[in-house]
Design a protein around this motif. Structure first.
Motif, mmCIF file in Angstrom:
data_model
loop_
_atom_site.group_PDB
_atom_site.id
_atom_site.type_symbol
_atom_site.label_atom_id
_atom_site.label_comp_id
_atom_site.label_asym_id
_atom_site.label_seq_id
_atom_site.Cartn_x
_atom_site.Cartn_y
_atom_site.Cartn_z
ATOM 1 N N ILE A 190 0.844 -1.202 0.000
ATOM 2 C CA ILE A 190 0.000 0.000 0.000
ATOM 3 C C ILE A 190 0.879 1.251 0.000
ATOM 4 C CG2 ILE A 190 -1.701 1.332 1.333
ATOM 5 C CD1 ILE A 190 -2.847 -1.109 -0.093
ATOM 6 N N GLY A 191 1.935 1.250 0.788
ATOM 7 C CA GLY A 191 2.856 2.387 0.809
ATOM 8 C C GLY A 191 3.521 2.613 -0.537
ATOM 9 N N ALA A 192 3.915 1.530 -1.205
ATOM 10 C CA ALA A 192 4.526 1.649 -2.531
ATOM 11 C C ALA A 192 3.532 2.204 -3.543
ATOM 12 C CB ALA A 192 5.051 0.287 -2.994
ATOM 13 N N LEU A 193 2.281 1.785 -3.460
ATOM 14 C CA LEU A 193 1.260 2.299 -4.379
ATOM 15 C C LEU A 193 1.031 3.796 -4.179
ATOM 16 C CD1 LEU A 193 -1.348 -0.595 -4.226
ATOM 17 C CD2 LEU A 193 0.143 -0.013 -6.137
ATOM 18 N N VAL A 194 0.962 4.222 -2.935
ATOM 19 C CA VAL A 194 0.762 5.640 -2.649
ATOM 20 C C VAL A 194 1.962 6.450 -3.123
ATOM 21 C CG1 VAL A 194 0.540 7.328 -0.771
ATOM 22 C CG2 VAL A 194 -0.830 5.239 -0.734
ATOM 23 N N TRP A 195 3.175 5.936 -2.860
ATOM 24 C CA TRP A 195 4.386 6.652 -3.282
ATOM 25 C C TRP A 195 4.464 6.761 -4.804
ATOM 26 C CZ3 TRP A 195 8.672 5.027 -6.138
ATOM 27 C CH2 TRP A 195 9.683 5.985 -6.258
ATOM 28 N N VAL A 196 4.179 5.670 -5.510
ATOM 29 C CA VAL A 196 4.250 5.688 -6.974
ATOM 30 C C VAL A 196 3.228 6.665 -7.543
ATOM 31 C CG1 VAL A 196 3.773 4.320 -9.049
ATOM 32 C CG2 VAL A 196 5.263 3.422 -7.284
ATOM 33 N N TYR A 197 2.025 6.667 -7.003
ATOM 34 C CA TYR A 197 0.995 7.572 -7.525
ATOM 35 C C TYR A 197 1.399 9.037 -7.328
ATOM 36 C CZ TYR A 197 -3.465 9.809 -8.380
ATOM 37 O OH TYR A 197 -4.451 10.611 -8.885
ATOM 38 N N THR A 198 1.845 9.389 -6.132
ATOM 39 C CA THR A 198 2.209 10.783 -5.881
ATOM 40 C C THR A 198 3.472 11.180 -6.628
ATOM 41 O OG1 THR A 198 3.367 10.157 -3.855
ATOM 42 C CG2 THR A 198 1.073 10.880 -3.644
ATOM 43 N N ASP A 199 4.428 10.275 -6.736
ATOM 44 C CA ASP A 199 5.669 10.579 -7.439
ATOM 45 C C ASP A 199 5.434 10.681 -8.946
ATOM 46 O OD1 ASP A 199 8.666 10.858 -7.111
ATOM 47 O OD2 ASP A 199 8.570 9.243 -8.597
ATOM 48 N N ALA A 200 4.581 9.832 -9.481
ATOM 49 C CA ALA A 200 4.318 9.851 -10.924
ATOM 50 C C ALA A 200 3.554 11.104 -11.347
ATOM 51 C CB ALA A 200 3.541 8.599 -11.330
ATOM 52 N N GLN A 201 2.803 11.695 -10.438
ATOM 53 C CA GLN A 201 2.100 12.929 -10.778
ATOM 54 C C GLN A 201 3.076 14.059 -11.086
ATOM 55 O OE1 GLN A 201 -0.472 13.459 -7.390
ATOM 56 N NE2 GLN A 201 -2.238 12.719 -8.537
ATOM 57 N N THR A 202 4.246 14.054 -10.457
ATOM 58 C CA THR A 202 5.204 15.140 -10.663
ATOM 59 C C THR A 202 6.403 14.744 -11.516
ATOM 60 O OG1 THR A 202 6.320 14.592 -8.584
ATOM 61 C CG2 THR A 202 4.596 16.275 -8.507
ATOM 62 N N ASN A 203 6.789 13.478 -11.513
ATOM 63 C CA ASN A 203 8.042 13.073 -12.155
ATOM 64 C C ASN A 203 7.896 12.174 -13.371
ATOM 65 O OD1 ASN A 203 9.590 14.470 -10.251
ATOM 66 N ND2 ASN A 203 9.532 12.736 -8.849
ATOM 67 N N SER A 204 6.686 11.925 -13.828
ATOM 68 C CA SER A 204 6.515 11.022 -14.955
ATOM 69 C C SER A 204 5.694 11.699 -16.051
ATOM 70 C CB SER A 204 5.794 9.752 -14.509
ATOM 71 O OG SER A 204 5.587 8.896 -15.612
ATOM 72 N N PRO A 205 6.112 11.499 -17.302
ATOM 73 C CA PRO A 205 5.304 12.044 -18.390
ATOM 74 C C PRO A 205 4.056 11.199 -18.666
ATOM 75 C CG PRO A 205 7.199 10.909 -19.275
ATOM 76 C CD PRO A 205 7.349 10.904 -17.779
ATOM 77 N N HIS A 206 3.965 10.021 -18.059
ATOM 78 C CA HIS A 206 2.838 9.115 -18.266
ATOM 79 C C HIS A 206 1.825 9.278 -17.139
ATOM 80 C CE1 HIS A 206 5.274 7.288 -21.356
ATOM 81 N NE2 HIS A 206 6.243 7.127 -20.474
#
Length: 83
Positions: free
Chosen positions: A29-45
């Protein structure tokens, strides 16, 4: 006399396994939350797309996100000059 497993329930055969499964669930669950928040700012996808990749791919999905999903940040030390 009360058996030891009744006094210390986590020492029963299934207690340790339950604790490990619960710990892995919290980490997921922690990894999912981190990926979602990080991808909003650091991913073009899409952040939702990467969250689904990690959800269904587990550790492999997380590794894929870290290697492929994040944009490379360029600091001053990696700046290349043209001559």
């Amino acid at each position: 006399m009360v058996p030891l497993t009744a006094r210390f329930p986590m020492q029963a055969a299934g207690g340790g396994i339950l604790l490990v499964v619960l710990l892995l669930f919290v980490i997921q669950i922690g990894a999912l939350v981190w990926v979602y928040t990080d991808a909003q700012t650091n991913s073009p996808h899409s952040a939702v797309l990467w969250t689904l990749v990690v959800f269904f791919g587990g550790l492999l999905g997380l590794l894929l996100y870290v290697l492929l999903g994040r944009e490379k940040r360029r600091g001053r030390s990696s700046h290349q000059t043209q001559f």
